[in-house]
Design an enzyme around this catalytic site. Structure first.
Site, PDB file in Angstrom:
ATOM      1  N   ASN A  75     -31.323  35.630 -37.385  1.00 19.21           N
ATOM      2  CA  ASN A  75     -30.085  35.928 -36.665  1.00 19.21           C
ATOM      3  C   ASN A  75     -29.618  37.372 -36.830  1.00 19.21           C
ATOM      4  O   ASN A  75     -28.470  37.690 -36.548  1.00 19.21           O
ATOM      5  CB  ASN A  75     -28.978  34.978 -37.104  1.00 19.21           C
ATOM      6  CG  ASN A  75     -29.376  33.539 -36.955  1.00 19.21           C
ATOM      7  OD1 ASN A  75     -29.498  32.811 -37.936  1.00 19.21           O
ATOM      8  ND2 ASN A  75     -29.654  33.121 -35.728  1.00 19.21           N
ATOM      9  N   ILE A  83     -25.557  41.350 -36.478  1.00 19.85           N
ATOM     10  CA  ILE A  83     -25.600  39.944 -36.892  1.00 19.85           C
ATOM     11  C   ILE A  83     -25.101  39.057 -35.768  1.00 19.85           C
ATOM     12  O   ILE A  83     -24.108  39.364 -35.117  1.00 19.85           O
ATOM     13  CB  ILE A  83     -24.707  39.715 -38.131  1.00 19.85           C
ATOM     14  CG1 ILE A  83     -25.137  40.628 -39.271  1.00 19.85           C
ATOM     15  CG2 ILE A  83     -24.754  38.258 -38.569  1.00 19.85           C
ATOM     16  CD1 ILE A  83     -24.116  40.730 -40.383  1.00 19.85           C
ATOM     17  N   CYS A  84     -25.829  37.958 -35.544  1.00 21.62           N
ATOM     18  CA  CYS A  84     -25.351  36.992 -34.558  1.00 21.62           C
ATOM     19  C   CYS A  84     -24.787  35.788 -35.287  1.00 21.62           C
ATOM     20  O   CYS A  84     -25.521  34.960 -35.800  1.00 21.62           O
ATOM     21  CB  CYS A  84     -26.475  36.561 -33.625  1.00 21.62           C
ATOM     22  SG  CYS A  84     -25.918  35.402 -32.385  1.00 21.62           S
ATOM     23  N   LEU A  85     -23.489  35.715 -35.355  1.00 17.02           N
ATOM     24  CA  LEU A  85     -22.835  34.607 -36.056  1.00 17.02           C
ATOM     25  C   LEU A  85     -21.593  34.240 -35.250  1.00 17.02           C
ATOM     26  O   LEU A  85     -20.825  35.119 -34.850  1.00 17.02           O
ATOM     27  CB  LEU A  85     -22.460  35.062 -37.478  1.00 17.02           C
ATOM     28  CG  LEU A  85     -21.774  34.038 -38.374  1.00 17.02           C
ATOM     29  CD1 LEU A  85     -22.695  32.859 -38.636  1.00 17.02           C
ATOM     30  CD2 LEU A  85     -21.368  34.667 -39.696  1.00 17.02           C
ATOM     31  N   LEU A 118     -31.963  36.873 -33.046  1.00 19.49           N
ATOM     32  CA  LEU A 118     -31.958  38.303 -32.717  1.00 19.49           C
ATOM     33  C   LEU A 118     -33.275  38.934 -33.149  1.00 19.49           C
ATOM     34  O   LEU A 118     -33.626  40.012 -32.717  1.00 19.49           O
ATOM     35  CB  LEU A 118     -30.790  39.013 -33.424  1.00 19.49           C
ATOM     36  CG  LEU A 118     -29.441  38.984 -32.714  1.00 19.49           C
ATOM     37  CD1 LEU A 118     -28.399  39.687 -33.531  1.00 19.49           C
ATOM     38  CD2 LEU A 118     -29.540  39.614 -31.327  1.00 19.49           C
TER      39      LEU A 118
END
Lengths: 146, 543
Positions: A75, A83-85, A118
């Site tokens: 991620n 960051i993909c959160l 990602l």
């Protein structure tokens, strides 16, 4: 602003947390150190997080990044450290704070999510369910950095 | 022309309530009410047919709504019907058929307001089933994307869980048996908090961390924040189209809560964004009109047959209430008789080639003497026009004679095109073909625009007829009907339409019908032929 000051005070009161403003007179840029959780390929490594606070905070989420080319994670964009959160995007709520955010990212290290990759290379391995390969590749990346 | 306009103002105002009134503004377009076009029908039974078609629309609508998700209860909602009459389900005309429109394409034109109204009437309809407040049903429906079947299924299976899940009520340890009890007394955690605004002295809000005397807001969950923070929070969420929940738990804010906090009806914004995301999610059935600033939404209920029609090179052309016609499939303007594939290929080509075309434009020159287009495909700069035999210099476009032996002296232009000669010849052939068609296309587009302008003047001509010749508005419509066809102009008719003298116009009335009938038939034939070529695979889009 008083919100950040309060968070600063709360964080300072706890000494086991490595979360601090980059300079003491500016609460808009923070850094955090998180340690790789045990039983993950990240164990034994420390990671630096760069946090920048938007003007609209806490109505907008803080912007958090890893150091570029330092975090091999499904991620995380390896090149940029992005960051993909969910809580850093649409799921952010003003009741969350910096501490909660950092803890969430720490949790993300032990609970990678293949649905929002990602890092495609790692994402594919994860989709295939090849945990050994995934962990090895992460270790390889981390080893290479040393 | 302007004089006539000002004189006739009182007359037009009488026609504002006339169902055909809008035709004055948009004379070029077909009225959807008249499907066949015969002389007698229009002159003699015009009024009758108008009424008749209104009736038939009513029936179609009735039928079409019956299996829709927004079903109307026939007896209950008479006034809804009335308001819906302004949004008739469009019926295809003969002209549209011949263009290769999908036959009997049933669709409706909506606006976000219509959809919102429909949603509200759905809520009224469902209220007796659920027996909970409408606001709560709205939340459920939003969560279920207005998929009633799925909602009802889950509702009967596990209504209590569902209410918690969706944030209508809180988790209860002692399951309340009656729903009403639940709604009234949802909080069992002991801390009883009333939903709504309170005033607190020296309240410390955990969001902004400020200690102040302020209004606060909280839901039954007791997560209480100052009104400013709540306003910021809601403002941020209004455009996402999702149900807004408490900042700390999943309990949902109803529209009335939003309005209470914001102090005005902000929930409208949420509804609008919710409808937008609904359309986005159901973009197979719902399409925004692609024209700039047009707010119309086309709803096509049954898309199952479209694939089959595509195979037959039919296109689903639709028309919104602002009279914008476009293809439901590809979103481009009507492209008959070409189908979507051909259109796409053409548009792509035009995009790709526009650079190349620029190259052609900048690399061809007109002969300085006779004006013929010349492309220099190699060789030196000593040009000889193949048409008029004029000799000139490619660089300076001047007469060649004074250049004498000082070849290439005009500028420091270097000529390295020789090696590429063969290749560029092939290329230029394709290029020439494309350029030719592109120009044709362009010319037609320009002339269509001019025709449109001519169309704009027809309205005033009709008014002039009323004024000077004492012709009724309805009778004067033959002019309007004629211009509809001029879109695909033929000169005779176009000439007739240039006539300014009202008397002359009336004299030539029959002529109008004859010519427009002729043009119309011709157009049908051409359209039919075009589609035929596609069906038989004689014409194919290429790159």
């Amino acid at each position: 602003m008083s919100r950040l000051i309060k968070e600063y005070k709360t964080i300072n009161a706890q000494d086991d947390i490595l979360l601090f403003p980059e300079t003491a007179d500016n609460l808009n840029n923070w850094t955090a150190m998180i340690t790789g959780p045990p039983n993950t390929p990240y164990e034994g490594h420390d990671f630096k997080l760069y946090i920048s606070i938007p003007d609209a905070y806490p109505n907008s989420p803080p912007m958090v990044k890893f150091h570029r080319e330092a975090m091999p994670h499904v991620n995380v964009n390896y090149e940029t450290g992005e960051i993909c959160l969910d809580i850093l995007k649409g799921e952010w709520s003003p009741v969350y704070n910096l501490l909660y955010t950092v803890q969430s990212i720490e949790r993300l290290l032990s609970e990678p999510n293949a649905d929002s990759p990602l890092n495609l290379e790692l994402g594919i391995l994860m989709r295939e369910g090849d945990k050994t390969a995934y962990d090895s590749l992460v270790r390889y990346y981390l080893q290479r950095q040393k | 022309m302007t004089q006539m306009k000002s004189k006739t103002t009182p007359i037009t105002s009488d026609y504002i309530d006339d169902p055909n009134y809008e035709k004055v503004h948009n004379p070029i377009f077909d009225s959807e009410n008249i499907s066949s076009f015969t002389l007698t029908e229009i002159t003699d039974h015009k009024t009758d047919s108008g009424v008749l078609s209104q009736d038939s629309e009513f029936e179609i609508e009735d039928f079409a709504y019956s299996d829709d998700e927004f079903v109307y209860d026939d007896e209950e909602n008479n006034e809804t019907y009335d308001s819906m009459l302004s949004q008739p389900i469009k019926q295809i005309t003969k002209k549209e058929m011949s263009e290769g429109s999908v036959p009997n394409l049933n669709y409706e034109v909506l606006t976000t307001q219509n959809i919102f109204k429909n949603m509200l009437s759905r809520l009224d309809h469902l209220q007796p089933v659920f027996n909970i407040p409408r606001e709560d049903i709205l939340l459920l429906m939003q969560h279920y994307d207005w998929n009633e079947e799925r909602l009802l299924e889950n509702w009967t299976e596990r209504m209590d869980e569902l209410l918690v899940e969706i944030g209508v009520s809180q988790k209860t340890s002692a399951v309340a048996t009656s729903l009403e009890k639940k709604a009234e007394n949802p909080d069992i955690s002991g801390v009883k908090t009333k939903r709504g605004i309170a005033f607190k002295q020296s309240f410390e809000c955990i969001i902004c961390c400020e200690d102040k005397d302020t209004q606060t807001f909280s839901l039954e969950c007791g997560h209480e924040y100052c009104i400013d923070c709540y306003r910021h929070y809601i403002e941020n969420k209004l455009h996402n189209g999702n149900v807004i929940t408490c900042m700390d738990c999943s309990l949902a804010l109803k529209n009335i809560d939003i309005d209470t906090v914001m102090g005005h009806d902000s929930s409208k914004k949420l509804m609008a964004s919710s409808i937008k995301s609904f359309i986005q999610k159901h973009n197979k059935n719902y399409k925004w009109c692609p024209y700039a600033d047009c707010k119309c939404i086309i709803h096509l209920k049954d898309t199952s047959s479209l694939a089959e029609y595509t195979r037959l090179h039919f296109s689903p052309f639709v028309k919104c209430d602002a009279e914008h016609r476009f293809c439901f499939n590809c979103g481009f303007e009507t492209h008959a008789p070409a189908d979507c594939n051909v259109t796409n290929a053409w548009v792509k080509k035009a995009k790709k080639e526009s650079e190349n075309l620029n190259w052609v434009m900048s690399h061809t020159k007109e002969c300085p003497k006779c004006g013929v287009n010349i492309e220099k495909d190699g060789g030196c700069n000593h040009m000889k026009c193949s048409s008029c035999k004029y000799e000139f210099c490619w660089i300076c476009e001047g007469d060649w004679a004074p250049h004498g032996k000082s070849f290439y002296q005009c500028t420091l232009y270097t000529n390295d095109e020789k090696s590429k000669k063969k290749e560029s010849e092939d290329l230029s052939k394709i290029m020439k073909k494309y350029t030719f068609y592109y120009r044709v296309f362009n010319e037609h587009e320009i002339s269509a625009k001019l025709d449109w302008k001519l169309g704009q003047t027809i309205g005033s001509k009709v008014r002039a007829l009323q004024e000077k010749m004492d012709v009724s508005w309805i009778e004067g419509q033959f002019l309007t009907d004629s211009i509809k066809i001029l879109n695909e102009a033929v000169e005779d008719l176009s000439e007739l339409l240039q006539i300014k003298d009202p008397e002359q116009i009336m004299k030539n009335k029959l002529e109008f019908y004859n010519k427009s009938g002729y043009v119309e038939n011709r157009m049908y034939a051409l359209m039919e032929c075009g589609r035929d070529l596609l069906c038989k695979g004689i014409c194919k889009p290429t790159d």
